[in-house]
Structures are given as C-alpha cells and as structure tokens.
Scaffold this motif. Structure first.
Motif, PDB file in Angstrom:
ATOM      1  N   ASP A   1      -2.569  -1.585   5.635  1.00 46.71           N
ATOM      2  CA  ASP A   1      -1.832  -2.227   6.728  1.00 46.71           C
ATOM      3  C   ASP A   1      -0.720  -3.138   6.224  1.00 46.71           C
ATOM      4  O   ASP A   1      -0.246  -4.015   6.944  1.00 46.71           O
ATOM      5  CB  ASP A   1      -2.782  -3.025   7.621  1.00 46.71           C
ATOM      6  CG  ASP A   1      -3.544  -4.095   6.841  1.00 46.71           C
ATOM      7  OD1 ASP A   1      -3.486  -4.072   5.591  1.00 46.71           O
ATOM      8  OD2 ASP A   1      -4.177  -4.961   7.488  1.00 46.71           O
ATOM      9  N   THR A   2      -0.269  -2.939   5.000  1.00 50.09           N
ATOM     10  CA  THR A   2       0.800  -3.774   4.454  1.00 50.09           C
ATOM     11  C   THR A   2       2.127  -3.501   5.163  1.00 50.09           C
ATOM     12  O   THR A   2       2.343  -2.399   5.695  1.00 50.09           O
ATOM     13  CB  THR A   2       0.966  -3.524   2.947  1.00 50.09           C
ATOM     14  OG1 THR A   2       1.980  -4.387   2.431  1.00 50.09           O
ATOM     15  CG2 THR A   2       1.368  -2.077   2.669  1.00 50.09           C
TER      16      THR A   2
ATOM     17  N   ARG B   1      -0.505  -8.628   2.621  1.00 46.80           N
ATOM     18  CA  ARG B   1       0.250  -7.684   3.454  1.00 46.80           C
ATOM     19  C   ARG B   1       1.753  -7.906   3.312  1.00 46.80           C
ATOM     20  O   ARG B   1       2.544  -6.958   3.389  1.00 46.80           O
ATOM     21  CB  ARG B   1      -0.135  -7.832   4.930  1.00 46.80           C
ATOM     22  CG  ARG B   1      -1.503  -7.302   5.300  1.00 46.80           C
ATOM     23  CD  ARG B   1      -1.723  -7.460   6.796  1.00 46.80           C
ATOM     24  NE  ARG B   1      -0.746  -6.659   7.549  1.00 46.80           N
ATOM     25  CZ  ARG B   1      -0.435  -6.874   8.825  1.00 46.80           C
ATOM     26  NH1 ARG B   1      -0.997  -7.887   9.486  1.00 46.80           N
ATOM     27  NH2 ARG B   1       0.455  -6.104   9.429  1.00 46.80           N
TER      28      ARG B   1
ATOM     29  N   HIS C   1      -5.561 -11.954   3.056  1.00 39.57           N
ATOM     30  CA  HIS C   1      -5.226 -10.603   3.500  1.00 39.57           C
ATOM     31  C   HIS C   1      -3.801 -10.548   4.042  1.00 39.57           C
ATOM     32  O   HIS C   1      -3.020  -9.643   3.678  1.00 39.57           O
ATOM     33  CB  HIS C   1      -6.213 -10.148   4.573  1.00 39.57           C
ATOM     34  CG  HIS C   1      -5.918  -8.790   5.126  1.00 39.57           C
ATOM     35  ND1 HIS C   1      -6.143  -7.626   4.415  1.00 39.57           N
ATOM     36  CD2 HIS C   1      -5.389  -8.415   6.321  1.00 39.57           C
ATOM     37  CE1 HIS C   1      -5.778  -6.586   5.149  1.00 39.57           C
ATOM     38  NE2 HIS C   1      -5.316  -7.035   6.311  1.00 39.57           N
ATOM     39  N   ASP C   2      -3.434 -11.506   4.906  1.00 38.42           N
ATOM     40  CA  ASP C   2      -2.083 -11.496   5.472  1.00 38.42           C
ATOM     41  C   ASP C   2      -1.031 -11.810   4.415  1.00 38.42           C
ATOM     42  O   ASP C   2       0.082 -11.258   4.445  1.00 38.42           O
ATOM     43  CB  ASP C   2      -1.985 -12.504   6.624  1.00 38.42           C
ATOM     44  CG  ASP C   2      -2.597 -11.974   7.908  1.00 38.42           C
ATOM     45  OD1 ASP C   2      -2.798 -10.746   8.007  1.00 38.42           O
ATOM     46  OD2 ASP C   2      -2.875 -12.772   8.819  1.00 38.42           O
TER      47      ASP C   2
END
Length: 389
Positions: free
Chosen positions: A316-317, A79, A75-76
């Motif tokens: 939330d990128t 992002r 996920h990070d």
C-alpha cells in the motif's frame, strides 16, 4: 581557526554596514562564495555530527526540536518512504520560533521516487510550468519524453543543446500560483498529486500540524548557476499552516532572515533529502537561495542517491518503482542540478477565495509573466532577484 574568524568577521561587517540592506549584502556574499574555501565557514550544516554536540560555526544557534512521534505510525512513514519518526533528527534555531530542520529522514533509496516524480510526472499537463509562456501546450506536453535521450547522452556530448527539462525553472501543482498577481485562484486548479499530499501530511503531523491539507505546490528546478531571490511566502490565505520544503540533488545555501531586510540572515546548507518546515513566527520571514554548490567530486551524485530503490515495496505504499533506464535520466540531470518542492495549504477550513472584479481578472491575464528563479543562462538582469509570493 584564524581564517574561520576572518570569514565570520567579514560576514558580520557586511551585515552591519549602512546603506544597502543586510540581507542583500549577505546574499551577494554567498552568491559569489568559493566552495572549498573559508567562504562557507559560517554556514550551518545540520547533518554534521558536530552540530548535534553544539560545536562548529553558528551551532550556538542550533537547538534540538521535539517531534510528535506518536502522530505518524511506522507503517504510514514507510508508505511515504520515510524512516520511523522516532529516528528523525530535528533542529530549530534560536530566534526563529516555528522553524524546523530535518536532515534527510528518507529511507535509503526512496528519494529515487520523488526525484522521478519531479522530473517525469509532475511537469506533465495540465500542470503549469515556466516553459508555457514561450511554448505551446503541445510543445510542453511531455517534457520527459522529449528530454530523456538528450540526458542519457549528456556525458558523451557536453556541447549539445540543453533539453527542455534542463530549461525548466518551475512547475505549479494544485492551486496554481500566478507569478504576476501573486495570488492563487479557484479557477486555476489541477488535482494535487496524491503521493505528495500523503508525504506532506505525514511530515506536517510529525511536526505537530495534524489535519494539514496539501493544496498547492511549487517545484523549483535549479542549475548550478541558479539563485532564488529574497522573498516572503505570504500569498496563501491561511498563514497558520506550515510551509514544507523538500530538497533533492545537489546541495545549496539557504538564507533565513527576519521580518525586515535590515536583519542579517542565518546561512545553512540544504542537502539532498533534507526537509524544512516554516511555521508560526518563521512562516512569514524573508528567505532566499543565493548559491547551488557543485559536488566537490565533480559531476557526481550525493552519496544518499547512490543506493537504489528496493525492488520489493510495501503493497500500500505511495512510492512507485523506478526503472534503471528512468534513474539513468534522473541521475544525469541531478549531477548538475537540484530540485526543491514546497507544499502549502492555501485555505483554512471552510474558507473560500474572495470574489474578484472583472477588471482585476483582466489586468492579471494581460500582465506579462516572468519566472523568479534566476539562472545566468537567462537574459533577465540579475538585479531582478526579488520575489514576494
């Protein structure tokens, strides 16, 4: 094979000759190299499949590097516009502990964001740029707005004057680097871009550097005739943290040498999207960029930049959308240029800048400034290629 052996032999001979240091000899050799010929036969290409198999020129030096896959979530990574760390290919070089090369780990299209930031956002005031020495702050307030129409019409009128973006050589972020005193100062600071800080933290963590703090950035803007002189990045007060380097646009040759210039450097290609990490022993080694390579197909973009940024981005990128109009300007610029971002942590945890005397500050503010990213179009003598930052 005979031509390849001759090139390798000539490079070794140049490095072994007495007199001028081996690094500078090879710097000149590659600066004058002819793309498409055997001149580049000894340059390592980490993105080529043969490198991973241990074949090809210089590949005997190439070793696989293990990354800390669990330190960055998918996920990070997404992002920041990166593929999952498990899909990255990472390499090192024998004799260069702490050096990590990651061929383009960006998701398709996501380089567009970083290119746009380097050209449209990061050069804006209050950040400092190379044009400030010769122009007022009002004149350099928004280089993008002043340049975009010039760049959009670039192909239609190749004889037009260069835009301000095309004249730009460097921009500093965060703790600004003083090119004269070769120091950072707490007095010269602008907020470090949050998107670039997040990207840097993910890459540093994947390479085993948890807690890396992005505090200073130097963006170099290269034309096809630009070079970056032989230097060591030693001005940061904390050398235990890595130096991160991100490349976008046209390819270049990077030379990584030793602690002394008598040691011959290793040559490698840097392509668009490639990331280099210099840490540990390799953190304070001599390095340089002697050559930016024109695209063999003429004025065109690297293939990895042809695919657009996805229209739908994660909520939330840190990556922002890029309009067709903005990318038209970026693409026009990059057809004959490359941009490099280097990100550094200047201070260790709880460390502060040393106090300077008023006399030292007076000398620093009155010294004539100069830019060390050199282009044939400037009037600086080519002999002034040396940079110790």
């Amino acid at each position: 094979m005979g031509k390849m052996a001759a090139v390798l032999g000539s490079a070794v001979t140049l490095a072994a000759e007495p007199g001028e240091d081996a690094f500078r000899k090879l710097f000149r050799f590659y600066r004058q190299s002819r793309p498409g010929t055997a001149d580049l036969g000894a340059v390592i290409d980490f993105s080529a499949a043969h490198t991973a198999r241990g074949a090809g020129p210089g590949a005997h030096k190439v070793v696989r590097t293990q990354l800390n896959v669990s330190s960055v979530s998918e996920h990070d990574a997404h992002r920041a516009g990166l593929q999952p760390v498990s899909k990255w290919q990472a390499y090192g070089l024998e004799g260069y502990p702490g050096f990590i090369f990651i061929p383009n780990p960006f998701l398709p299209g996501y380089q567009w964001h970083w290119v746009k930031q380097c050209l449209k956002l990061y050069p804006q005031k209050p950040n400092v740029c190379s044009l400030d020495k010769h122009m007022t702050k009002e004149e350099t307030q928004d280089l993008w707005e002043q340049s975009k129409e010039f760049l959009r019409c670039k192909d239609m009128n190749k004889r037009r004057p260069r835009s301000l973006l095309e004249k730009l050589r460097w921009v500093t972020l965060g703790y600004h680097y003083n090119w004269d005193s070769k120091k950072y100062s707490a007095d010269d600071y602008t907020p470090f871009p949050s998107d670039l800080a997040f990207l840097s933290e993910q890459v540093a963590a994947a390479c085993g550097f948890q807690g890396f703090q992005a505090e200073a950035g130097i963006l170099n803007y290269y034309r096809l005739d630009s070079t970056l002189g032989i230097h060591v990045d030693r001005s940061e007060l904390d050398h235990s943290k890595p130096l991160l380097s991100f490349s976008f646009g046209q390819s270049a040759i990077f030379l990584l040498g030793g602690l002394k210039r008598e040691e011959a450097p290793t040559a490698m290609f840097m392509h668009s999207g490639d990331i280099m990490v210099m840490s540990g022993f390799s953190r304070l080694l001599n390095h340089a960029v002697p050559r930016v390579l024109p695209n063999p197909k003429g004025e065109s973009l690297p293939r990895c930049l042809e695919r657009p940024l996805p229209a739908l981005l994660p909520r939330d990128t840190v990556v922002e959308s890029c309009s067709v109009e903005d990318w038209q300007v970026c693409a026009s610029y990059l057809k004959t240029a490359r941009v490099n971002m280097t990100v550094r942590q200047v201070l260790a945890k709880d460390q502060v800048f040393p106090l300077e005397s008023m006399e030292e500050k007076r000398r620093e503010t009155t010294t004539d400034s100069s830019c060390h990213l050199y282009s044939n179009s400037t009037q600086v003598k080519r002999a002034r290629l040396n940079l110790d930052s």
